[in-house]
Design a protein around this motif. Structure first.
Motif, PDB file in Angstrom:
ATOM      1  N   GLY A  59       1.373  -5.830  11.032  1.00 51.84           N
ATOM      2  CA  GLY A  59       1.713  -5.305   9.710  1.00 51.84           C
ATOM      3  C   GLY A  59       0.416  -5.525   8.606  1.00 51.84           C
ATOM      4  N   SER A  60      -0.523  -6.004   9.158  1.00 45.84           N
ATOM      5  CA  SER A  60      -1.863  -5.911   8.543  1.00 45.84           C
ATOM      6  C   SER A  60      -2.178  -4.530   7.834  1.00 45.84           C
ATOM      7  CB  SER A  60      -2.974  -6.522   8.802  1.00 45.84           C
ATOM      8  OG  SER A  60      -2.787  -7.810   9.310  1.00 45.84           O
ATOM      9  N   PHE A  61      -2.549  -4.276   6.586  1.00 43.95           N
ATOM     10  CA  PHE A  61      -2.752  -2.901   6.302  1.00 43.95           C
ATOM     11  C   PHE A  61      -3.876  -2.817   5.293  1.00 43.95           C
ATOM     12  CE2 PHE A  61      -2.445   1.001   3.722  1.00 43.95           C
ATOM     13  CZ  PHE A  61      -1.553   1.752   4.494  1.00 43.95           C
ATOM     14  N   ASN A  73      -8.041  -2.500  -0.904  1.00 45.27           N
ATOM     15  CA  ASN A  73      -6.693  -3.017  -1.202  1.00 45.27           C
ATOM     16  C   ASN A  73      -5.972  -3.361   0.301  1.00 45.27           C
ATOM     17  OD1 ASN A  73      -6.926  -0.404  -3.222  1.00 45.27           O
ATOM     18  ND2 ASN A  73      -5.233  -1.959  -3.820  1.00 45.27           N
ATOM     19  N   TRP A  74      -5.110  -4.217   0.091  1.00 44.94           N
ATOM     20  CA  TRP A  74      -4.910  -4.716   1.638  1.00 44.94           C
ATOM     21  C   TRP A  74      -3.306  -5.218   1.314  1.00 44.94           C
ATOM     22  CZ3 TRP A  74      -3.717  -9.865   2.520  1.00 44.94           C
ATOM     23  CH2 TRP A  74      -4.142 -10.795   1.365  1.00 44.94           C
ATOM     24  N   GLN A  75      -2.698  -5.518   2.407  1.00 43.03           N
ATOM     25  CA  GLN A  75      -1.349  -6.110   2.689  1.00 43.03           C
ATOM     26  C   GLN A  75      -1.535  -6.990   3.864  1.00 43.03           C
ATOM     27  OE1 GLN A  75       0.585  -5.957   0.140  1.00 43.03           O
ATOM     28  NE2 GLN A  75       2.366  -4.419   0.532  1.00 43.03           N
ATOM     29  N   ARG A  96       5.627  -5.306   1.563  1.00 40.73           N
ATOM     30  CA  ARG A  96       5.875  -6.685   1.631  1.00 40.73           C
ATOM     31  C   ARG A  96       7.343  -7.374   0.797  1.00 40.73           C
ATOM     32  NH1 ARG A  96       1.578 -11.356  -0.348  1.00 40.73           N
ATOM     33  NH2 ARG A  96       2.300 -13.149   1.143  1.00 40.73           N
ATOM     34  N   ARG A  97       7.963  -8.023   1.538  1.00 36.28           N
ATOM     35  CA  ARG A  97       9.214  -8.358   0.896  1.00 36.28           C
ATOM     36  C   ARG A  97       9.041  -9.413   0.046  1.00 36.28           C
ATOM     37  NH1 ARG A  97      13.775  -7.924   5.832  1.00 36.28           N
ATOM     38  NH2 ARG A  97      13.607  -5.515   6.233  1.00 36.28           N
ATOM     39  N   GLU A 101       5.943  -6.688  -2.728  1.00 33.42           N
ATOM     40  CA  GLU A 101       4.565  -5.884  -3.183  1.00 33.42           C
ATOM     41  C   GLU A 101       4.729  -4.420  -2.306  1.00 33.42           C
ATOM     42  OE1 GLU A 101       0.923  -8.941  -3.492  1.00 33.42           O
ATOM     43  OE2 GLU A 101       1.954  -9.320  -1.644  1.00 33.42           O
ATOM     44  N   THR A 102       4.091  -3.656  -3.044  1.00 31.50           N
ATOM     45  CA  THR A 102       4.292  -2.077  -2.300  1.00 31.50           C
ATOM     46  C   THR A 102       2.808  -1.521  -2.361  1.00 31.50           C
ATOM     47  OG1 THR A 102       6.549  -1.994  -2.903  1.00 31.50           O
ATOM     48  CG2 THR A 102       5.029   0.131  -2.334  1.00 31.50           C
TER      49      THR A 102
END
Length: 250
Positions: A59-61, A73-75, A96-97, A101-102
């Motif tokens: 799920g890392s972005f 930018n990252w998630q 991200r729940r 975060e979007t």
């Protein structure tokens, strides 16, 4: 296939590769001209530019610009990626729940779209420090040579601090200088300085440079100065193994 890639892909090819990449728990990599917006604990906008986008199975972005090490930018792991297609837009989204975060990426022009079905279950082995190398020799002095006896660790002298000061089986004073990476000319000069200082007090003094390897220049200087080399790799520290990393699909 472990790898599939398309140069200048069509909208349909992008949708197809994205779906395959997620279903195969692959690393998705995109070279694209894009715009980025973030909404969560703060808000940010990043105008159009060429970037590298990496989506990992956990799920890392990550969005990278052409400079600097960190993503712009990252998630984090655990986020959920998706791709939506309108008539004239392709939107990548990572949600991200907790906390909410979007991260939204508008793909204006895609130069390369690929996925890589990587298999890698190893844990990182960190190389030890010079202090840990010295600890290893105190515990296992025979790694230097039979009969070696370490006496002092981090011994202060007039021109610095000797990593280990000891004696060999013949009673000669031995100066050990440790380097955790390939030793260079500076390391040899440092050892030479320590040996010359110890010789002001003791007659028979040996100097041994302890490192994984030497540069060619360091080797020549060691031989010229009558100093010695002992190959020793720093001890490894392994992270605890917790098995295979969880993915979005576990």
């Amino acid at each position: 296939m472990k790898v599939e890639a398309k140069l200048n892909p069509s909208k349909e090819e992008i949708i197809d590769l994205f779906s395959k990449g997620l279903s195969k728990e692959a690393i998705v990599t995109i070279f694209a001209h894009c715009k980025v917006s973030y909404n969560g604990r703060a808000k940010s906008e990043l105008g159009p530019g060429d970037r590298v986008i990496i989506i990992k199975p956990d799920g890392s972005f990550l969005i990278h610009q052409k400079e600097k090490r960190e993503p712009v930018n990252w998630q984090p792991p655990g986020s959920s990626p998706s791709l939506s297609a309108g008539e004239d837009k392709l939107i990548l989204k990572s949600v991200r729940r907790k906390p909410k975060e979007t991260l939204e990426v508008e793909l204006i022009d895609v130069y390369l779209f690929s996925y890589f079905q990587a298999e890698d279950y190893e844990t990182l082995a960190l190389m030890g420090s010079e202090a840990e190398m010295a600890d290893l020799i105190f515990e296992n002095p025979e790694l230097i040579e039979d009969g070696f006896k370490p006496l002092f660790k981090e011994k202060s002298i007039k021109h610095g601090i000797v990593d280990i000061l000891g004696k060999d089986k013949n009673g000669n004073i031995v100066v050990l200088e440790f380097k955790r990476r390939r030793a260079d000319l500076h390391a040899v000069s440092q050892l030479k300085r320590y040996v010359e200082t110890i010789k002001e007090e003791y007659k028979n003094v040996r100097g041994i440079l302890v490192a994984p390897s030497l540069t060619s220049g360091a080797k020549r200087l060691l031989e010229k100065e009558g100093l010695e080399f002992k190959k020793l790799t720093p001890p490894k520290k392994e992270k605890s193994k917790k098995g295979r990393q969880r993915t979005l699909f576990d």
